[in-house]
Design a protein around this motif. Structure first.
Motif, short mmCIF file in Angstrom:
data_model
loop_
_atom_site.label_atom_id
_atom_site.label_comp_id
_atom_site.label_asym_id
_atom_site.label_seq_id
_atom_site.Cartn_x
_atom_site.Cartn_y
_atom_site.Cartn_z
N MET A 181 18.25 8.38 -22.73
CA MET A 181 18.85 7.55 -21.69
C MET A 181 17.82 7.12 -20.66
SD MET A 181 21.55 6.09 -20.49
CE MET A 181 22.92 6.89 -21.34
N MET A 182 16.98 8.04 -20.23
CA MET A 182 15.98 7.72 -19.22
C MET A 182 14.97 6.71 -19.76
SD MET A 182 15.05 8.14 -16.14
CE MET A 182 15.99 9.60 -15.69
N LYS A 183 14.55 6.90 -21.00
CA LYS A 183 13.57 5.97 -21.54
C LYS A 183 14.17 4.58 -21.72
CE LYS A 183 10.49 9.19 -23.88
NZ LYS A 183 9.83 9.54 -25.16
N ARG A 184 15.42 4.48 -22.09
CA ARG A 184 16.04 3.17 -22.26
C ARG A 184 16.06 2.42 -20.94
NH1 ARG A 184 20.47 4.66 -24.39
NH2 ARG A 184 21.90 4.45 -22.66
N ASN A 185 16.36 3.09 -19.86
CA ASN A 185 16.37 2.46 -18.54
C ASN A 185 14.98 1.98 -18.15
OD1 ASN A 185 19.06 2.94 -18.30
ND2 ASN A 185 18.83 4.83 -17.14
N ILE A 186 13.95 2.77 -18.49
CA ILE A 186 12.59 2.39 -18.15
C ILE A 186 12.19 1.15 -18.93
CG2 ILE A 186 10.17 3.10 -18.31
CD1 ILE A 186 11.15 5.96 -17.94
N TYR A 187 12.47 1.14 -20.21
CA TYR A 187 12.07 0.01 -21.02
C TYR A 187 12.77 -1.27 -20.59
CZ TYR A 187 10.05 3.52 -24.10
OH TYR A 187 9.31 4.55 -24.60
N ASN A 188 14.00 -1.15 -20.11
CA ASN A 188 14.71 -2.32 -19.64
C ASN A 188 14.02 -2.98 -18.47
OD1 ASN A 188 16.66 -2.17 -21.58
ND2 ASN A 188 18.15 -1.09 -20.30
N GLU A 189 13.17 -2.21 -17.75
CA GLU A 189 12.45 -2.78 -16.62
C GLU A 189 11.51 -3.89 -17.07
OE1 GLU A 189 12.74 -2.26 -13.49
OE2 GLU A 189 14.01 -0.48 -13.43
N THR A 190 11.09 -3.86 -18.35
CA THR A 190 10.14 -4.84 -18.83
C THR A 190 10.81 -6.14 -19.24
OG1 THR A 190 10.27 -4.05 -21.12
CG2 THR A 190 8.68 -2.97 -19.68
N LYS A 191 12.13 -6.18 -19.33
CA LYS A 191 12.84 -7.38 -19.72
C LYS A 191 12.89 -8.38 -18.57
CE LYS A 191 15.84 -5.13 -23.12
NZ LYS A 191 17.25 -4.88 -23.52
N LYS A 192 12.74 -9.65 -18.92
CA LYS A 192 12.80 -10.69 -17.91
C LYS A 192 14.26 -11.09 -17.67
CE LYS A 192 8.24 -12.65 -18.86
NZ LYS A 192 7.49 -13.87 -19.25
N ARG A 193 14.64 -11.16 -16.41
CA ARG A 193 15.99 -11.56 -16.05
C ARG A 193 15.92 -12.88 -15.30
NH1 ARG A 193 15.83 -5.97 -15.68
NH2 ARG A 193 17.55 -4.86 -16.68
N SER A 194 16.90 -13.72 -15.53
CA SER A 194 16.90 -15.03 -14.89
C SER A 194 17.06 -14.89 -13.38
CB SER A 194 18.04 -15.88 -15.45
OG SER A 194 19.30 -15.36 -15.04
N GLU A 250 13.75 25.42 -6.46
CA GLU A 250 14.75 24.40 -6.71
C GLU A 250 14.18 23.16 -7.40
OE1 GLU A 250 17.33 25.22 -2.60
OE2 GLU A 250 15.97 23.49 -2.75
N TYR A 251 14.93 22.66 -8.39
CA TYR A 251 14.61 21.36 -8.98
C TYR A 251 15.07 20.28 -8.01
CZ TYR A 251 15.48 17.19 -11.83
OH TYR A 251 15.53 15.90 -12.31
N ILE A 252 14.21 19.28 -7.76
CA ILE A 252 14.54 18.20 -6.83
C ILE A 252 14.86 16.91 -7.58
CG2 ILE A 252 13.74 16.78 -4.90
CD1 ILE A 252 14.26 19.67 -4.15
N THR A 253 13.91 16.43 -8.36
CA THR A 253 14.10 15.16 -9.07
C THR A 253 13.04 15.04 -10.14
OG1 THR A 253 14.39 12.76 -8.76
CG2 THR A 253 12.60 13.81 -7.54
N GLU A 254 13.10 13.96 -10.92
CA GLU A 254 12.05 13.67 -11.88
C GLU A 254 11.73 12.19 -11.85
OE1 GLU A 254 13.69 13.55 -16.24
OE2 GLU A 254 14.68 15.20 -15.18
N ASN A 255 10.52 11.85 -12.28
CA ASN A 255 10.04 10.48 -12.23
C ASN A 255 9.55 10.04 -13.60
OD1 ASN A 255 9.96 9.99 -9.12
ND2 ASN A 255 8.92 11.94 -9.39
N HIS A 256 9.91 8.81 -13.97
CA HIS A 256 9.43 8.18 -15.20
C HIS A 256 9.12 6.73 -14.82
CE1 HIS A 256 10.97 11.67 -17.41
NE2 HIS A 256 12.03 11.56 -16.63
N VAL A 257 7.84 6.45 -14.62
CA VAL A 257 7.44 5.21 -13.95
C VAL A 257 6.43 4.44 -14.81
CG1 VAL A 257 6.40 4.27 -11.86
CG2 VAL A 257 7.78 6.35 -11.72
N ILE A 258 6.62 3.12 -14.89
CA ILE A 258 5.72 2.26 -15.65
C ILE A 258 4.39 2.14 -14.90
CG2 ILE A 258 5.36 -0.07 -16.53
CD1 ILE A 258 8.40 -0.33 -16.74
N MET A 259 3.31 2.39 -15.59
CA MET A 259 1.98 2.29 -15.00
C MET A 259 1.46 0.85 -15.12
SD MET A 259 0.22 5.80 -16.44
CE MET A 259 -1.25 5.57 -15.45
N MET A 260 0.90 0.34 -14.03
CA MET A 260 0.38 -1.03 -14.00
C MET A 260 -1.14 -1.05 -14.10
SD MET A 260 3.17 -2.58 -13.97
CE MET A 260 2.58 -4.27 -13.79
#
Length: 273
Positions: A1-14, A255-265
């Motif tokens: 699920m997390m990877k699908r959301n990340i990959y969607n960031e690369t899609k162009k939206r009108s 304590e667990y706080i959060t996690e990050n999955h970020v596209i590198m530029m």
């Protein structure tokens, strides 16, 4: 699920889809602000609460390759306006601090200038009120060192610049876009907390203060930091943020706080100088 959301960031939206989506989420936020059950903090004190809980500061001007320096100096103006709206705010027990509800929409009429902004596709440009993420980053980082609870926070979707003199774990900031990407903090304690933020000649400074000294100390750190490749040829930077909680110097929780999955530029392996 997390990877699908990340990959969607690369899609162009009108442009139309982006505009309609922004209007929808903006309106949804207004409904929540004015008709929801949350009690938002609004009282700004003209004095400081006596006990310092945590403080931090970040430099106002950084050397960023390929960035117009004027955008950074404009950012300083933007931060001066924004900090004046939240400096001294008191969060009483049961109240919620909303970053954008207090600051309001940054417009040229209010004195905001074009500062550096991150576009949805990972590029950067100029936009009115740009640079206010530095303030939300600061508040979020400080809050992780208090008993206050972050109930809404958004990570940056792209990692634009390589690490340079990093002193905090990667992904320990909070991005902000008016008004649907908000930073919200809940005071679930029985004590009042006060946010102090101001600018010096070269730094943005923040403090959390309270009516009593804290019996807890916090150590924020990262785990499982790694870089993964994608099917479309890019790279994803990953990690998890945790914090150790100490009471009177004794470790009582991790304590667990959060996690990050970020596209590198940028390329993950840079040549040495």
């Amino acid at each position: 699920m997390m990877k699908r959301n990340i990959y969607n960031e690369t899609k162009k939206r009108s442009k139309l889809r982006l505009y309609l989506g922004k209007q929808y989420y903006t309106f949804k936020r207004y409904i929540k602000w004015y008709f929801g059950n949350e009690k938002y903090s609004k009282d700004i004190l003209n004095y400081q609460l006596p006990y310092l809980i945590f403080t931090h500061n970040t430099p106002l001007i950084r050397k960023l390759q390929g960035v117009d320096p004027v955008l950074q100096y404009n950012k300083v103006t933007n931060l001066k306006i924004a900090t004046s709206r939240v400096n001294g705010i008191c969060i009483k027990p049961g109240e919620v601090f909303s970053y954008w509800k207090l600051i309001g929409k940054p417009t040229k009429r209010k004195g905001y200038k074009d500062g550096l902004i991150l576009n949805p596709n990972g590029t950067f440009g100029a936009g009115t009120g740009g640079g206010l993420c530095q303030l939300s980053n600061l508040i979020y980082w400080m809050t992780l060192h208090t008993p206050l609870t972050v109930i809404e926070r958004y990570r940056h979707s792209h990692d634009i610049f390589p690490d340079s003199n990093r002193t905090q774990p990667f992904g320990s900031g909070a991005t902000c876009v008016y008004n649907y990407l908000d930073l919200q903090i809940y005071n679930g304690t029985d004590k009042e907390f006060q946010l102090i933020v101001y600018l010096t000649e070269d730094s943005l400074v923040g403090e959390w203060r309270s009516v009593e000294p804290s019996q807890y100390n916090y150590e924020v750190y990262e785990k499982e930091h790694f870089i993964s490749s994608t099917y479309w040829g890019g790279y994803i930077r990953n990690n998890k943020i945790y914090r150790r909680v100490y009471e009177n110097g004794i470790l009582i929780d991790d304590e667990y706080i959060t996690e990050n999955h970020v596209i590198m530029m940028y390329q993950p392996l840079l040549p040495s100088k």
